[in-house]
Design an enzyme around this catalytic site. Sequence first.
Site, short mmCIF file in Angstrom:
data_model
loop_
_atom_site.label_atom_id
_atom_site.label_comp_id
_atom_site.label_asym_id
_atom_site.label_seq_id
_atom_site.Cartn_x
_atom_site.Cartn_y
_atom_site.Cartn_z
N SER A 127 41.08 35.75 43.78
CA SER A 127 39.54 35.87 43.50
C SER A 127 39.29 34.30 42.27
O SER A 127 39.58 33.66 41.72
CB SER A 127 39.64 37.46 41.94
OG SER A 127 38.50 37.37 41.44
N LYS A 187 46.03 38.85 50.27
CA LYS A 187 44.87 38.18 50.66
C LYS A 187 44.66 36.46 50.03
O LYS A 187 44.19 36.44 48.66
CB LYS A 187 43.64 39.03 49.41
CG LYS A 187 42.38 39.55 49.52
CD LYS A 187 41.75 40.34 49.50
CE LYS A 187 40.68 40.28 49.98
NZ LYS A 187 40.30 41.73 48.77
N ASN A 197 37.13 34.56 39.61
CA ASN A 197 36.67 35.16 38.51
C ASN A 197 37.28 35.35 37.47
O ASN A 197 37.19 35.38 36.99
CB ASN A 197 35.84 36.52 38.86
CG ASN A 197 34.46 36.51 39.87
OD1 ASN A 197 33.88 36.04 40.01
ND2 ASN A 197 34.85 37.31 40.81
N THR A 198 38.80 34.74 38.03
CA THR A 198 39.98 34.57 36.91
C THR A 198 40.16 33.66 36.57
O THR A 198 40.38 32.71 37.89
CB THR A 198 41.40 35.64 36.70
OG1 THR A 198 40.87 36.76 36.96
CG2 THR A 198 42.04 35.09 36.24
N ASN A 228 29.47 39.03 42.88
CA ASN A 228 30.23 39.37 40.97
C ASN A 228 30.74 38.84 40.77
O ASN A 228 31.70 37.18 41.29
CB ASN A 228 31.04 40.63 41.66
CG ASN A 228 32.46 40.07 41.62
OD1 ASN A 228 33.05 40.15 41.26
ND2 ASN A 228 32.99 39.94 43.26
N PHE A 231 38.85 40.70 37.41
CA PHE A 231 39.45 41.95 36.81
C PHE A 231 39.64 43.11 36.20
O PHE A 231 40.51 43.58 34.68
CB PHE A 231 41.02 41.70 36.79
CG PHE A 231 41.36 40.28 38.36
CD1 PHE A 231 40.85 41.08 39.04
CD2 PHE A 231 42.63 39.38 38.05
CE1 PHE A 231 41.59 40.50 40.28
CE2 PHE A 231 43.01 39.30 39.25
CZ PHE A 231 42.21 38.98 40.27
N ASN A 275 38.63 36.92 50.60
CA ASN A 275 38.42 37.69 49.51
C ASN A 275 36.91 36.96 49.86
O ASN A 275 35.89 36.80 51.22
CB ASN A 275 39.56 37.09 48.51
CG ASN A 275 39.00 38.03 47.34
OD1 ASN A 275 37.68 38.73 46.81
ND2 ASN A 275 39.94 38.24 46.51
#
Length: 339
Positions: free
Chosen positions: A179, A217, A181-182, A116, A120, A246
Site C-alpha cells: 500500500s 500482495k 498510503n502508510t 485512495n 489502513f 495493489n
Amino acid sequence: MYKSIIRPLLFGFDPEKVHHFTFSLLKKIFKIPFVATSISSFYGIKNKKLETEVFGIKFPNRVGLAAGFDKDAKLYNELSHFGFGFIEIGTLTPKPQEGNPKKRLFRLKQDKAIINRMGFNNEGVEQAVNRLKKNKNIIIGGNIGKNKITTNENAVHDYLYCFEKLYDVVDYFVVNVSSPNTPNLRELQEKEPLTKLLNELQIENTKKQRPKPILLKIAPDLTNSQLLDIIEIVNDTKIAGVIATNTTLSRTDLRSKNKVEQGGLSGKPLTQRATEVIRFLAENSNKSFPIIGVGGIHSPQDALEKLQAGASLVQLYTGFIYEGPKLIKEINKAILKKS
C-alpha cells in the site's frame, strides 16, 4: 438499472460517506425475508465447471472481492450473495486506527478510476475476528498489515499478531506491504526485510496442525528486476502465491481533474499494467506458484485476459463499484463459455 439509476445517484455524494451508507442500507435490506435468496438466484451461477482448487482450497468460482471494500468484515455474508467465489477482508492491523485525514477517497469518473489514501483505517483485528466467528461457509482471505505507529523494524510483530488472531477464522492470508498510503511501508517489499517477514510468518504457520496459504500482495510499480526478486523470495520462503497487483502511484494518461490527488490509483488505468505483471511473474517463474489477478477488471474480457496471462483467480474492487454486481455474473458466464 445499476448504471442508469443507482450509480448516478450514489456518485452524486462523497464516496466515503456513500460507502458507509451503502453498507448500512445493505444490512437492512438483507434482513428482509427472501432478499438474500432472491439476490443469490439472480447473480449467482452454480456450476461444477466454475469450481477450481488453488493452494489447497476449493473455490466455487474464480471471481473474488478484493481487500479494502469490506475492511472490517462487516458485510462479507451479504456480499457473498452477489456471486463472489471468495471475499478478502482487511487490510487489518493489530490496533484500531483512524487512517489518514479526510477527504481521502476520490472518484476519477472520466477514467473509471479511484484514488485512495485511506491509510489502513480499520477497527482492529479483534473486532473482525468476532464477526468472522459467525461465518458458515464463505471462503475468507485475511489481508494483514502494520499499524502506522509501528516502525518497519518492528513490523514483523504486527503481522504475526494479526496472523495468530485470524488463523482460526480465515482460509488464507495476504501480506500487504504494497500500500502506498502508510509511510515507508513499501520499503518492506525490498528483498531482505520481505524475506525475513515471510520466513517469520512461515515458521509460525508450519507450527500449526493445518498450515494455511500465505500470499504476498505486490505493487504494480515494481521493476522487472524487483519482480524477479519477488519470484525468488516466493520460492525461497515457500509461501503459497502472489496477488498482483495493489494500487499504483502512476498517473499516466489520466483525464480527470482530480488526478493530482495523492494516494493509490485503482481502476481501468491499471488494467494493462496489472496484466503485464501477472504475465511476467507466470512466465519467469514457470508458473511455479498461483497468482490472484486484480487491477482494472471492468469487463469479462479484462478478467479473461488476466486468467490467460497466468492468474488462477481474479478479484474485483473498482470495477465492482463502476460496473455493478452484474459484472461478477458476466465474468463467470464468460469463463463457462471458455471452458
